[in-house]
Write an enzyme that holds these catalytic residues in place. Structure first.
Site, PDB file in Angstrom:
ATOM      1  N   LYS A 126       1.150  -1.117  -0.337  1.00  0.00           N
ATOM      2  CA  LYS A 126      -0.005   0.048   0.210  1.00  0.00           C
ATOM      3  C   LYS A 126       0.804   1.921   0.037  1.00  0.00           C
ATOM      4  CE  LYS A 126      -2.519   3.510   2.699  1.00  0.00           C
ATOM      5  NZ  LYS A 126      -1.925   4.294   3.216  1.00  0.00           N
ATOM      6  N   ASP A 145      -6.350   0.432   0.662  1.00  0.00           N
ATOM      7  CA  ASP A 145      -6.487   0.783   2.132  1.00  0.00           C
ATOM      8  C   ASP A 145      -7.539   0.448   2.918  1.00  0.00           C
ATOM      9  OD1 ASP A 145      -7.879   2.460   1.657  1.00  0.00           O
ATOM     10  OD2 ASP A 145      -6.691   4.326   1.265  1.00  0.00           O
TER      11      ASP A 145
END
Length: 216
Positions: A126, A145
């Site tokens: 991420k 996310d």
DNA sequence: ATCCCGAGGG
DNA sequence: CCCTCTGGAT
């Protein structure tokens, strides 16, 4: 449930079109002056609002603007400065160790490579995708996310829970040129409308093609 | 009580 | 897959 690939692609096109309409000027909400600062801000953003990250990084980057500066900062000082972002011992340790690794291996610069970024302490897919996309404009993957995962599940683009699997399925149906803005815009929508606790479905422009038609 | 632009370890 | 790390916001 949207299971057929063609169907998911069609749904992805609807989502992308609406995101462009509603969130044309997507931008990263984190403040930074360099790829290094974006990397640190993104590490700090775990389980924390971007507003609070920006409060913390204002002082942090004034004192330690580069990897060379942060690599020699006392970890205890870093702990105090990032305390209010949560997970502060891990985060302080990680931003210190990541800075040291950048100095040791890359002369203090941030590598433009997913595999190298993910090797840095505290940096996962991420964070690496955020840095590559936002600091360098490289669509090396899709940022997944908590918002992107929740919204793409609600919208029927995936049914996976695991972030890596969600990313794989999204990369199948979202055109590569859209990858960077796609996440930013979904995140904005996730905060403003389709939030986790009490989504404002009555005000949502995606409702007409949302399989949920109102989540509980 | 529950969630926030996660990552690392078991 | 699970758990842990953590303060702040609602």
């Amino acid at each position: 449930m949207i299971e057929d690939l063609a169907e998911r692609k069609a749904q992805a096109r609807r989502v992308v079109r609406q995101l462009k309409k509603d969130y044309a000027d997507a931008e990263c909400a984190l403040n930074f002056d360099s790829p290094f600062q974006l990397l640190i801000a993104t590490i700090l953003s775990a389980q924390c609002t971007d507003v609070r990250v920006n409060i913390v990084t204002k002082d942090l980057f004034a004192k330690y603007p580069t990897a060379h500066d942060m690599a020699v900062a006392p970890v205890k000082t870093l702990e105090k400065m990032v305390q209010t972002t949560g997970f502060f011992r891990n985060k302080a340790k990680n931003i210190h160790a990541a800075s040291q690794a950048l100095v040791d291996d890359y002369d203090g610069e941030v590598p433009q490579d997913l595999a190298k970024l993910v090797e840095l302490p505290g940096v996962g897919r991420k964070t690496a995708n955020v840095v590559l996309g936002t600091a360098f404009g490289i669509p090396s993957g899709i940022v997944v996310d908590t918002h992107v995962g929740r919204l793409t599940r609600r919208l029927g683009l995936t049914e996976k829970a695991d972030a890596v699997k969600v990313e794989e399925e999204l990369m199948e149906v979202v055109p590569k040129k859209e990858w960077i803005d796609f996440s930013h815009r979904l995140i904005h929508h996730g905060r403003a409308v389709c939030n986790a606790r009490k989504p404002k479905c009555e005000a949502c422009h995606f409702l007409k093609f949302c399989p949920q038609e109102g989540v509980s």
